[in-house]
Design a protein around this motif. Structure first.
Motif, PDB file in Angstrom:
ATOM      1  N   GLU A 147       0.847  -1.190   0.000  1.00 34.47           N
ATOM      2  CA  GLU A 147       0.000   0.000   0.000  1.00 34.47           C
ATOM      3  C   GLU A 147       0.883   1.240   0.000  1.00 34.47           C
ATOM      4  OE1 GLU A 147      -3.817   0.244   2.284  1.00 34.47           O
ATOM      5  OE2 GLU A 147      -2.711   1.818   3.365  1.00 34.47           O
ATOM      6  N   ALA A 148       0.745   2.074  -1.020  1.00 37.65           N
ATOM      7  CA  ALA A 148       1.537   3.297  -1.152  1.00 37.65           C
ATOM      8  C   ALA A 148       0.651   4.517  -0.983  1.00 37.65           C
ATOM      9  CB  ALA A 148       2.226   3.338  -2.522  1.00 37.65           C
ATOM     10  N   GLN A 149       1.106   5.454  -0.177  1.00 38.76           N
ATOM     11  CA  GLN A 149       0.442   6.747  -0.034  1.00 38.76           C
ATOM     12  C   GLN A 149       1.219   7.746  -0.894  1.00 38.76           C
ATOM     13  OE1 GLN A 149      -2.393   7.069   1.791  1.00 38.76           O
ATOM     14  NE2 GLN A 149      -2.263   4.904   2.354  1.00 38.76           N
ATOM     15  N   VAL A 150       0.627   8.141  -2.022  1.00 36.69           N
ATOM     16  CA  VAL A 150       1.317   8.978  -3.002  1.00 36.69           C
ATOM     17  C   VAL A 150       0.905  10.433  -2.808  1.00 36.69           C
ATOM     18  CG1 VAL A 150       1.704   9.406  -5.451  1.00 36.69           C
ATOM     19  CG2 VAL A 150       1.421   7.059  -4.629  1.00 36.69           C
ATOM     20  N   TYR A 151       1.911  11.316  -2.749  1.00 30.90           N
ATOM     21  CA  TYR A 151       1.689  12.744  -2.512  1.00 30.90           C
ATOM     22  C   TYR A 151       1.937  13.510  -3.803  1.00 30.90           C
ATOM     23  CZ  TYR A 151       2.139  11.323   2.376  1.00 30.90           C
ATOM     24  OH  TYR A 151       1.982  10.703   3.589  1.00 30.90           O
ATOM     25  N   ASP A 152       0.971  14.357  -4.193  1.00 30.70           N
ATOM     26  CA  ASP A 152       1.194  15.188  -5.370  1.00 30.70           C
ATOM     27  C   ASP A 152       1.795  16.526  -4.959  1.00 30.70           C
ATOM     28  OD1 ASP A 152      -0.840  16.879  -4.455  1.00 30.70           O
ATOM     29  OD2 ASP A 152      -2.341  16.095  -5.853  1.00 30.70           O
ATOM     30  N   ALA A 153       2.023  17.409  -5.940  1.00 30.79           N
ATOM     31  CA  ALA A 153       2.701  18.677  -5.678  1.00 30.79           C
ATOM     32  C   ALA A 153       1.910  19.569  -4.731  1.00 30.79           C
ATOM     33  CB  ALA A 153       2.957  19.403  -7.008  1.00 30.79           C
ATOM     34  N   THR A 209      -4.134   6.785  -2.330  1.00 32.37           N
ATOM     35  CA  THR A 209      -3.732   5.465  -1.864  1.00 32.37           C
ATOM     36  C   THR A 209      -3.709   4.492  -3.035  1.00 32.37           C
ATOM     37  OG1 THR A 209      -4.685   5.864   0.321  1.00 32.37           O
ATOM     38  CG2 THR A 209      -4.254   3.568  -0.287  1.00 32.37           C
ATOM     39  N   LEU A 210      -2.550   3.866  -3.229  1.00 38.06           N
ATOM     40  CA  LEU A 210      -2.390   2.842  -4.259  1.00 38.06           C
ATOM     41  C   LEU A 210      -2.156   1.498  -3.593  1.00 38.06           C
ATOM     42  CD1 LEU A 210       0.117   4.629  -6.689  1.00 38.06           C
ATOM     43  CD2 LEU A 210      -2.389   4.687  -6.774  1.00 38.06           C
ATOM     44  N   VAL A 211      -2.638   0.429  -4.221  1.00 33.93           N
ATOM     45  CA  VAL A 211      -2.445  -0.909  -3.656  1.00 33.93           C
ATOM     46  C   VAL A 211      -1.999  -1.878  -4.749  1.00 33.93           C
ATOM     47  CG1 VAL A 211      -4.080  -0.612  -1.774  1.00 33.93           C
ATOM     48  CG2 VAL A 211      -4.881  -1.499  -3.975  1.00 33.93           C
ATOM     49  N   ALA A 212      -1.250  -2.896  -4.312  1.00 34.48           N
ATOM     50  CA  ALA A 212      -0.883  -4.017  -5.186  1.00 34.48           C
ATOM     51  C   ALA A 212      -1.085  -5.288  -4.372  1.00 34.48           C
ATOM     52  CB  ALA A 212       0.562  -3.888  -5.651  1.00 34.48           C
ATOM     53  N   GLN A 213      -1.862  -6.215  -4.922  1.00 29.62           N
ATOM     54  CA  GLN A 213      -2.216  -7.447  -4.203  1.00 29.62           C
ATOM     55  C   GLN A 213      -1.785  -8.646  -5.049  1.00 29.62           C
ATOM     56  OE1 GLN A 213      -6.378  -6.258  -3.942  1.00 29.62           O
ATOM     57  NE2 GLN A 213      -6.177  -5.933  -1.722  1.00 29.62           N
ATOM     58  N   PRO A 214      -0.624  -9.224  -4.754  1.00 29.24           N
ATOM     59  CA  PRO A 214      -0.023 -10.220  -5.655  1.00 29.24           C
ATOM     60  C   PRO A 214      -0.382 -11.676  -5.385  1.00 29.24           C
ATOM     61  CG  PRO A 214       1.544  -9.582  -3.967  1.00 29.24           C
ATOM     62  CD  PRO A 214       0.306  -8.769  -3.717  1.00 29.24           C
ATOM     63  N   GLN A 215      -1.153 -11.982  -4.348  1.00 29.53           N
ATOM     64  CA  GLN A 215      -1.382 -13.379  -3.965  1.00 29.53           C
ATOM     65  C   GLN A 215      -1.982 -14.202  -5.109  1.00 29.53           C
ATOM     66  OE1 GLN A 215      -0.543 -15.051  -1.279  1.00 29.53           O
ATOM     67  NE2 GLN A 215      -1.722 -16.946  -1.502  1.00 29.53           N
ATOM     68  N   ASN A 241       9.479  11.959 -11.024  1.00 26.05           N
ATOM     69  CA  ASN A 241       9.703  11.531  -9.648  1.00 26.05           C
ATOM     70  C   ASN A 241       8.351  11.316  -8.969  1.00 26.05           C
ATOM     71  OD1 ASN A 241      12.387  11.992 -10.222  1.00 26.05           O
ATOM     72  ND2 ASN A 241      12.520  13.892  -9.054  1.00 26.05           N
ATOM     73  N   ILE A 242       8.298  10.347  -8.049  1.00 30.97           N
ATOM     74  CA  ILE A 242       7.066  10.043  -7.325  1.00 30.97           C
ATOM     75  C   ILE A 242       7.368  10.072  -5.832  1.00 30.97           C
ATOM     76  CG2 ILE A 242       5.179   8.402  -7.011  1.00 30.97           C
ATOM     77  CD1 ILE A 242       5.999   7.131  -9.695  1.00 30.97           C
ATOM     78  N   THR A 243       6.619  10.868  -5.089  1.00 33.38           N
ATOM     79  CA  THR A 243       6.794  10.950  -3.646  1.00 33.38           C
ATOM     80  C   THR A 243       5.737  10.089  -2.972  1.00 33.38           C
ATOM     81  OG1 THR A 243       7.741  13.167  -3.772  1.00 33.38           O
ATOM     82  CG2 THR A 243       6.830  12.491  -1.647  1.00 33.38           C
ATOM     83  N   TYR A 244       6.165   9.148  -2.133  1.00 35.68           N
ATOM     84  CA  TYR A 244       5.211   8.255  -1.489  1.00 35.68           C
ATOM     85  C   TYR A 244       5.833   7.604  -0.247  1.00 35.68           C
ATOM     86  CZ  TYR A 244       7.663   4.403  -3.938  1.00 35.68           C
ATOM     87  OH  TYR A 244       8.601   3.514  -4.407  1.00 35.68           O
ATOM     88  N   PRO A 284       9.151   5.050   5.153  1.00 41.55           N
ATOM     89  CA  PRO A 284       8.592   6.400   5.298  1.00 41.55           C
ATOM     90  C   PRO A 284       8.632   7.190   4.002  1.00 41.55           C
ATOM     91  CG  PRO A 284      10.100   5.884   7.096  1.00 41.55           C
ATOM     92  CD  PRO A 284      10.257   4.805   6.074  1.00 41.55           C
ATOM     93  N   LYS A 285       7.915   8.279   3.976  1.00 39.93           N
ATOM     94  CA  LYS A 285       7.788   9.141   2.814  1.00 39.93           C
ATOM     95  C   LYS A 285       9.154   9.551   2.260  1.00 39.93           C
ATOM     96  CE  LYS A 285       5.884  13.710   1.587  1.00 39.93           C
ATOM     97  NZ  LYS A 285       5.174  14.893   2.151  1.00 39.93           N
TER      98      LYS A 285
END
Length: 691
Positions: free
Chosen positions: A151-157, A163-169, A243-246, A261-262
């Motif tokens: 789970e990534a918390q992505v911050y814009d300018a 909130t982004l998620v990836a579920q690989p199971q 660049n992506i801040t998260y 952390p961020k």
């Protein structure tokens, strides 16, 4: 050392905002030594490794996976198997990711062995033998108890958070059923590469750039799972790379097991974190190689294993790493460790050499502190924005598929989307590039470091002007001479290390062969110096002996590995590299062999053809002086990092390649430069010796 310019750039643009400085460790007096602690293999074994417990308790099951290079002819995998024994008792062994020499014998393999009942602090020697071929059947559950979620918390300018998620199971379960994307397959370890994008948790929309690659290794029947979580921002064709801040949380069954952390993840960069999950804890064991055999395999140069590196040097590496981690904490996984983020900057640097200083030190000592430094720098190299993955193929960008592509210089067709913002701490180039991940892969067998090799070699080819590299050929000849050396090293590393089954094995073999065929034409080429002096893209009349030595060192290892065409080039370049040391009778004094830059053309533009003329042109005030009376004042003969040391290492490497005159030249130069030997204990970068 202010004037030592091993890494200078002829055109030095203004550097971007720099990261925290990365000081070279201070060299303490070599008074107290730390022996490497060699161990013995069984007399009839091919080689062996040592596995030492790092636990305070007895471990019932200790699966270990590691890399192992082999000498040509020692193991024929088409007709022979490999057997592991501890104290004469056979233990389970699994072989994967096989790369072969030109004769079909094993060059490298990823090995997995299963130890049992390893007491606290104890060591076991695993001896490797040829044996009957056998099959190792994978032993993994259809639905392993993995259940990771990213789970990534992505911050814009503007400070807004998505909130982004990836579920690989589900994907892992599917890959286990189909056997797809599996690099390790056997009863000890099965490893799958699970790749998936991140999705917006609220809308389900796929994020255009952020991708997870999870190298998922199941051991002990799937009761333990090692996941190398790789976060990539590496797509080539997707518009608006940036660049992506998260921040990132890795969860298992809903509970957070790791938090990053961020921080700001640079465009065309990546990072990773290894996590262990399951019913049992991570195996606590350290693997050390039989380094004499490791070097004898000719996977790398023959470093002087008799060197005793001072304890103070090893301790300084460790303390400096901790200081840098603290200083670079705000960068998170994009920290640069000991790497200089502005590659073209002048001055001697620890990463510049056949292998970096820390890697050479590790090979000699196998000290755990230096190993940590080596892997920290390998990880830091992943933050450099040179990572271009072709999302259409899933592979590293290649110039056979895209003959006119360029990711840095020249016009690209198709156009590669530009990065905005472009601001990172990094300014990469090829002439000042280290070998960051080759040895880390050879000792660990980890997929992350293998892919890093491919990324760097791929960028070195695809970054250049398509016309200059002759499009699909991927030629490097138009670079600075040092850039040609390090570029060839990167291509050879990945061509040799990639397993035969890898989809890009033929591509990198082809790029290597194209370059070797081109360099083979220098032997009798009127456009090249008849005395073997290389002139790069930035000089038309001058040659740098030390850069010539870089090339000679790289090609010497290629010759030792029987690469076609490599000896033809080495014969030519060593007219200059060896000739500087054996032509006193012809008017060139050896004392000046470690020069900085020499004129190799006459004012009329014609090449200088004799050693006497070369000497008279570059050392006119020395004319008439007996060579025996001249002191060695050039090249810092008392230091391990000067041009004099580079020359000695090159002569040793060339001797190992079997070139005429190299051994006698090495012996003569070694006798004249005894002061550097003590300094090799502090810096063994060029401590290469005849085999």
């Amino acid at each position: 050392m202010a004037n030592v310019d091993l890494n200078s750039s002829l055109a030095t643009p203004r550097p971007p905002t720099a990261a925290t400085p990365t000081p070279t460790p201070t060299l303490p007096p070599p008074s107290v030594v730390q022996p490497a602690g060699a161990f013995n293999c069984a007399a009839d074994a091919i080689t062996c490794v040592e596995v030492a417990s790092a636990s305070s308790q007895t471990q019932g099951s200790v699966p270990v996976t590691f890399g192992q290079p082999f000498k040509a002819g020692d193991w024929q995998p088409t007709s022979q198997g490999l057997v592991a024994k501890v104290d004469g008792t056979t233990i389970p062994l699994q072989t994967d990711e096989l790369s072969t020499h030109r004769d079909g014998s094993a060059r490298f393999a990823v090995l997995s062995a299963q130890l049992t009942n390893l007491p606290a602090g104890q060591k076991r020697i695993i001896n490797l033998y040829r044996g009957a071929k056998s099959n190792s059947t994978p032993n993994v559950p259809a639905k392993p108890d993995w259940n990771l979620e990213l789970e990534a918390q992505v911050y814009d300018a503007n400070g807004s958070v998505t909130t982004l998620v990836a579920q690989p199971q589900a994907q892992l379960v599917s890959q286990i059923a189909s056997g797809s994307e599996r690099r390790l397959a056997g009863a000890i370890a099965s490893e799958y590469t699970v790749t998936l994008p991140f999705k917006n948790k609220a809308t389900g929309a796929t994020h255009p750039h952020l991708t997870a690659r999870l190298h998922t290794r199941l051991v002990d029947g799937g009761q333990r799972i090692r996941t190398d979580v790789v976060m990539e921002n590496t797509r080539t064709w997707t518009p608006n790379p940036a660049n992506i801040t998260y921040s990132l949380d890795v969860k298992r069954n809903g509970s957070t097991i790791y938090t990053q952390p961020k921080f700001t993840h640079y465009h065309h960069a990546r990072w990773h974190k290894v996590l262990w999950t399951g019913s049992s804890a991570e195996p606590q064991a350290r693997v050390r190689h039989n380094m004499r055999y490791f070097l004898d395999s000719k996977a790398t140069w023959n470093y002087d294993l008799s060197i005793n590196v001072p304890e103070a040097v090893l301790a300084k590496w460790a303390t400096d790493l901790q200081k840098l981690r603290t200083a670079q904490a705000a960068l998170g996984p994009m920290g640069n460790a000991f790497l200089n983020p502005y590659f073209p900057s002048t001055g001697a640097r620890s990463e510049i050499g056949p292998l970096p200083r820390w890697t050479a030190t590790y090979l000699i000592t196998q000290d755990e502190r230096v190993r940590e430094v080596m892997f920290a720098n390998a990880d830091a190299a992943a933050a450099v924005p040179i990572h271009y993955r072709d999302e259409k193929t899933g592979q590293i960008l290649d110039v056979e598929t895209h003959p006119k592509v360029s990711v840095q210089y020249g016009t690209s067709n198709p156009v590669v989307p530009s990065s905005s913002p472009k601001d990172t701490i990094w300014h990469p180039d090829i002439p000042h590039q280290g070998s960051f991940t080759y040895i880390p892969y050879l000792i660990s067998g980890d997929a992350f470091y293998l892919e890093e090799m491919a990324y760097w070699a791929g960028w070195n080819v695809a970054s250049y002007n398509p016309a200059y590299r002759q499009e699909t050929k991927g030629l490097l000849y138009a670079h600075q001479v040092r850039g040609q050396a390090w570029g060839m090293r990167s291509i050879a590393e990945v061509a040799h290390a990639l397993p035969n089954s890898h989809i890009q094995k033929n591509y990198f073999n082809s790029i290597l062969a194209n370059n070797l065929a081109h360099y083979a034409t220098y032997q009798n080429n009127s456009k090249q110096s008849p005395i073997g002096a290389m002139i790069g893209s930035s000089h038309t009349h001058d040659a740098a002996p030390w850069q010539n030595d870089f090339v000679g060192t790289i090609f010497s290892l290629l010759v030792e590995n029987n690469e076609p065409g490599a000896k033809t080039m080495l014969d030519w370049v060593n007219r200059f590299n060896i000739g500087r040391f054996e032509n006193e009778a012809n008017g060139f004094c050896m004392a000046h062999a470690p020069g900085y830059y020499w004129k190799v053309r006459k004012d009329t533009g014609e090449f200088i053809t004799s050693w006497a003329d070369l000497y008279a042109t570059n050392y006119p005030t020395e004319q008439g002086k007996a060579c025996s009376t001249l002191p060695i004042t050039e090249g810092y003969p008392h230091l391990a990092l000067g041009y004099a040391a580079i020359a000695r290492g090159t002569l040793a490497a060339t001797s190992n390649a079997g070139l005429k005159g190299a051994t006698s030249a090495y012996q003569a130069w070694k006798a004249k430069t005894p002061l550097m030997d003590a300094d090799f204990r502090n810096d063994p970068t060029w401590a290469i010796i005849p085999r």
